[in-house]
Motif scaffolding. Sequence first.
Motif, PDB file in Angstrom:
ATOM      1  N   ALA A 162       3.261  69.775   9.728  1.00  0.00           N
ATOM      2  CA  ALA A 162       2.548  69.907   8.574  1.00  0.00           C
ATOM      3  C   ALA A 162       3.049  68.973   7.697  1.00  0.00           C
ATOM      4  CB  ALA A 162       3.125  71.386   7.886  1.00  0.00           C
ATOM      5  N   PHE A 163       4.422  68.825   8.186  1.00  0.00           N
ATOM      6  CA  PHE A 163       5.197  67.737   6.262  1.00  0.00           C
ATOM      7  C   PHE A 163       4.547  66.265   6.376  1.00  0.00           C
ATOM      8  CE2 PHE A 163       8.298  65.007   6.936  1.00  0.00           C
ATOM      9  CZ  PHE A 163       9.072  64.432   6.172  1.00  0.00           C
ATOM     10  N   PHE A 164       4.346  65.926   8.359  1.00  0.00           N
ATOM     11  CA  PHE A 164       3.864  64.400   8.047  1.00  0.00           C
ATOM     12  C   PHE A 164       2.602  64.764   7.903  1.00  0.00           C
ATOM     13  CE2 PHE A 164       2.006  60.968  10.697  1.00  0.00           C
ATOM     14  CZ  PHE A 164       3.528  59.927  10.163  1.00  0.00           C
ATOM     15  N   ASN A 165       1.240  65.745   8.358  1.00  0.00           N
ATOM     16  CA  ASN A 165       0.343  65.285   6.872  1.00  0.00           C
ATOM     17  C   ASN A 165       0.519  65.613   5.360  1.00  0.00           C
ATOM     18  OD1 ASN A 165      -1.348  65.730   9.413  1.00  0.00           O
ATOM     19  ND2 ASN A 165      -1.495  67.998   8.937  1.00  0.00           N
ATOM     20  N   LEU A 166       1.690  65.885   5.316  1.00  0.00           N
ATOM     21  CA  LEU A 166       1.327  66.043   3.677  1.00  0.00           C
ATOM     22  C   LEU A 166       2.073  64.384   3.489  1.00  0.00           C
ATOM     23  CD1 LEU A 166       1.897  66.941   1.050  1.00  0.00           C
ATOM     24  CD2 LEU A 166       4.315  68.493   1.513  1.00  0.00           C
ATOM     25  N   MET A 167       3.168  64.195   4.810  1.00  0.00           N
ATOM     26  CA  MET A 167       3.515  63.225   3.984  1.00  0.00           C
ATOM     27  C   MET A 167       2.262  61.808   3.523  1.00  0.00           C
ATOM     28  SD  MET A 167       6.913  61.491   3.625  1.00  0.00           S
ATOM     29  CE  MET A 167       6.874  59.044   3.284  1.00  0.00           C
ATOM     30  N   ARG A 168       1.856  61.989   4.905  1.00  0.00           N
ATOM     31  CA  ARG A 168       0.699  60.513   5.503  1.00  0.00           C
ATOM     32  C   ARG A 168       0.135  60.748   4.112  1.00  0.00           C
ATOM     33  NH1 ARG A 168      -1.481  60.973  11.288  1.00  0.00           N
ATOM     34  NH2 ARG A 168      -2.067  62.961  10.118  1.00  0.00           N
ATOM     35  N   ASN A 169      -0.409  61.863   3.448  1.00  0.00           N
ATOM     36  CA  ASN A 169      -1.581  62.042   2.420  1.00  0.00           C
ATOM     37  C   ASN A 169      -1.037  61.572   1.384  1.00  0.00           C
ATOM     38  OD1 ASN A 169      -3.493  63.446   3.877  1.00  0.00           O
ATOM     39  ND2 ASN A 169      -2.964  65.523   3.751  1.00  0.00           N
ATOM     40  N   LEU A 170       0.271  62.099   0.690  1.00  0.00           N
ATOM     41  CA  LEU A 170       1.454  61.319  -0.168  1.00  0.00           C
ATOM     42  C   LEU A 170       1.101  59.632  -0.275  1.00  0.00           C
ATOM     43  CD1 LEU A 170       3.619  63.816  -0.842  1.00  0.00           C
ATOM     44  CD2 LEU A 170       1.931  63.982  -2.371  1.00  0.00           C
ATOM     45  N   THR A 171       1.376  59.417   1.177  1.00  0.00           N
ATOM     46  CA  THR A 171       1.244  57.623   1.253  1.00  0.00           C
ATOM     47  C   THR A 171       0.071  57.060   0.792  1.00  0.00           C
ATOM     48  OG1 THR A 171       3.535  58.183   2.586  1.00  0.00           O
ATOM     49  CG2 THR A 171       2.545  56.043   2.313  1.00  0.00           C
ATOM     50  N   ALA A 172      -0.915  57.779   1.262  1.00  0.00           N
ATOM     51  CA  ALA A 172      -1.781  56.773   1.370  1.00  0.00           C
ATOM     52  C   ALA A 172      -2.319  57.354   0.441  1.00  0.00           C
ATOM     53  CB  ALA A 172      -3.041  57.726   1.997  1.00  0.00           C
ATOM     54  N   SER A 173      -2.104  57.989  -1.089  1.00  0.00           N
ATOM     55  CA  SER A 173      -2.106  57.983  -1.748  1.00  0.00           C
ATOM     56  C   SER A 173      -1.912  57.630  -3.288  1.00  0.00           C
ATOM     57  CB  SER A 173      -2.063  59.519  -2.946  1.00  0.00           C
ATOM     58  OG  SER A 173      -3.036  60.574  -1.800  1.00  0.00           O
ATOM     59  N   GLY A 174      -0.570  57.154  -2.959  1.00  0.00           N
ATOM     60  CA  GLY A 174       0.644  55.991  -3.667  1.00  0.00           C
ATOM     61  C   GLY A 174      -0.451  54.891  -3.123  1.00  0.00           C
ATOM     62  N   PHE A 175      -0.180  54.202  -2.017  1.00  0.00           N
ATOM     63  CA  PHE A 175      -0.333  53.144  -1.922  1.00  0.00           C
ATOM     64  C   PHE A 175      -1.750  52.867  -2.438  1.00  0.00           C
ATOM     65  CE2 PHE A 175      -1.834  49.793   1.368  1.00  0.00           C
ATOM     66  CZ  PHE A 175      -0.854  48.461   1.057  1.00  0.00           C
ATOM     67  N   TYR A 176      -3.028  53.600  -2.487  1.00  0.00           N
ATOM     68  CA  TYR A 176      -4.119  53.358  -2.895  1.00  0.00           C
ATOM     69  C   TYR A 176      -4.519  53.540  -3.791  1.00  0.00           C
ATOM     70  CZ  TYR A 176      -5.209  51.665   2.592  1.00  0.00           C
ATOM     71  OH  TYR A 176      -4.302  51.246   3.277  1.00  0.00           O
ATOM     72  N   THR A 177      -4.160  53.567  -4.730  1.00  0.00           N
ATOM     73  CA  THR A 177      -3.572  53.963  -6.639  1.00  0.00           C
ATOM     74  C   THR A 177      -2.540  52.707  -6.724  1.00  0.00           C
ATOM     75  OG1 THR A 177      -1.620  55.573  -6.780  1.00  0.00           O
ATOM     76  CG2 THR A 177      -4.218  55.654  -6.588  1.00  0.00           C
ATOM     77  N   SER A 178      -2.321  51.594  -6.078  1.00  0.00           N
ATOM     78  CA  SER A 178      -1.036  50.877  -6.553  1.00  0.00           C
ATOM     79  C   SER A 178      -1.936  49.425  -6.804  1.00  0.00           C
ATOM     80  CB  SER A 178       0.192  51.034  -5.418  1.00  0.00           C
ATOM     81  OG  SER A 178      -0.015  50.293  -4.545  1.00  0.00           O
ATOM     82  N   LYS A 179      -1.115  48.378  -7.197  1.00  0.00           N
ATOM     83  CA  LYS A 179      -1.743  46.924  -7.335  1.00  0.00           C
ATOM     84  C   LYS A 179      -1.966  46.733  -5.720  1.00  0.00           C
ATOM     85  CE  LYS A 179      -1.757  42.547  -9.440  1.00  0.00           C
ATOM     86  NZ  LYS A 179      -2.200  41.898  -7.977  1.00  0.00           N
ATOM     87  N   ILE A 180      -0.722  47.006  -4.949  1.00  0.00           N
ATOM     88  CA  ILE A 180      -0.781  46.104  -3.821  1.00  0.00           C
ATOM     89  C   ILE A 180      -1.346  47.048  -3.026  1.00  0.00           C
ATOM     90  CG2 ILE A 180       0.307  45.796  -1.366  1.00  0.00           C
ATOM     91  CD1 ILE A 180       2.747  45.782  -2.903  1.00  0.00           C
ATOM     92  N   GLY A 181      -1.880  48.340  -3.239  1.00  0.00           N
ATOM     93  CA  GLY A 181      -3.100  48.780  -2.460  1.00  0.00           C
ATOM     94  C   GLY A 181      -4.242  48.772  -2.736  1.00  0.00           C
ATOM     95  N   ILE A 182      -5.158  48.122  -4.008  1.00  0.00           N
ATOM     96  CA  ILE A 182      -6.048  48.064  -4.552  1.00  0.00           C
ATOM     97  C   ILE A 182      -6.455  46.594  -4.227  1.00  0.00           C
ATOM     98  CG2 ILE A 182      -7.310  47.631  -6.739  1.00  0.00           C
ATOM     99  CD1 ILE A 182      -6.015  49.930  -8.078  1.00  0.00           C
ATOM    100  N   ASP A 183      -6.246  45.749  -4.590  1.00  0.00           N
ATOM    101  CA  ASP A 183      -5.558  43.990  -3.583  1.00  0.00           C
ATOM    102  C   ASP A 183      -5.830  44.699  -1.988  1.00  0.00           C
ATOM    103  OD1 ASP A 183      -5.314  43.073  -5.755  1.00  0.00           O
ATOM    104  OD2 ASP A 183      -3.394  42.865  -5.496  1.00  0.00           O
ATOM    105  N   ASP A 184      -5.729  45.002  -1.466  1.00  0.00           N
ATOM    106  CA  ASP A 184      -5.935  45.712   0.286  1.00  0.00           C
ATOM    107  C   ASP A 184      -7.245  45.800   0.482  1.00  0.00           C
ATOM    108  OD1 ASP A 184      -4.382  45.189   2.638  1.00  0.00           O
ATOM    109  OD2 ASP A 184      -5.293  47.530   2.650  1.00  0.00           O
ATOM    110  N   ILE A 185      -7.447  46.755  -0.221  1.00  0.00           N
ATOM    111  CA  ILE A 185      -8.809  47.171  -0.122  1.00  0.00           C
ATOM    112  C   ILE A 185      -9.974  45.979  -1.198  1.00  0.00           C
ATOM    113  CG2 ILE A 185      -8.334  49.344   0.730  1.00  0.00           C
ATOM    114  CD1 ILE A 185      -9.444  50.342  -2.350  1.00  0.00           C
ATOM    115  N   GLY A 186     -10.012  44.938  -2.028  1.00  0.00           N
ATOM    116  CA  GLY A 186     -10.697  44.460  -2.149  1.00  0.00           C
ATOM    117  C   GLY A 186     -11.405  44.697  -3.486  1.00  0.00           C
ATOM    118  N   TYR A 187     -10.975  45.657  -4.238  1.00  0.00           N
ATOM    119  CA  TYR A 187     -11.552  46.101  -5.315  1.00  0.00           C
ATOM    120  C   TYR A 187     -11.043  45.730  -6.263  1.00  0.00           C
ATOM    121  CZ  TYR A 187     -12.529  49.254  -9.024  1.00  0.00           C
ATOM    122  OH  TYR A 187     -13.515  50.128 -10.165  1.00  0.00           O
ATOM    123  N   VAL A 188     -12.082  44.785  -7.062  1.00  0.00           N
ATOM    124  CA  VAL A 188     -11.717  44.514  -8.249  1.00  0.00           C
ATOM    125  C   VAL A 188     -12.325  44.522  -9.532  1.00  0.00           C
ATOM    126  CG1 VAL A 188     -11.629  41.951  -7.298  1.00  0.00           C
ATOM    127  CG2 VAL A 188     -14.305  42.619  -7.930  1.00  0.00           C
TER     128      VAL A 188
END
Length: 211
Positions: A162-188
Amino acid sequence: MKRRDTLKALTLSSLGFAALNPQETLAESRAAAEAALPDVPVKVPGGRLKEEAIRDAQLNAAKFFTVAEMATIKVLADIIIPADGKSGSASQAGVPAFIEFIVKDMPAQQTPMRGGLKWIDREAQKRFGKVFTLITKAQQIQIVDDIAYPEKAKPMYSQGVAFFNLMRNLTASGFYTSKIGIDDIGYVGNTPNVWQGPPEEVLKQYAKHIE
């Protein structure tokens, strides 16, 4: 473990705020705090409300996690999204600070996160005699592998899952809404374009019709 290629396919709505606790929306979590906000004149650029700017400043100034807890969050976040040849890791994208902000903004996440961090330290102590951040990378992965796959995890690891599910969700949310994450998926986003007319081969193809 699900790595970046899977995480980036998830939408923010499926792994973000609503997934953390559907009963705890941002609006609901802010209601009580906004009632006590001081009436301080603030110039807010970009059309944001004064109350939002004040509350964000209050949350940023406050501390919830201890130094040791933040160190564990950093290690876990980088296990979930490590650096690769294309972009930086979760911690380089500012994910630990993002998680710190979220648990202050959404207090219902504080107990699950703190309890989960204590669980993973106890598990490391039980297996290897040290807290999670002090064991080897291979030992850390051994623990994570036991809780990263809910469908395969043993019942004895249910709290860790249960903890790791929450940790993974938060990590993915934080990463893919950051500049590094947005650049990673190629969104311009919306970018300016210059129309230079139809290609020469198209003009030649339809030249006879124009004449």
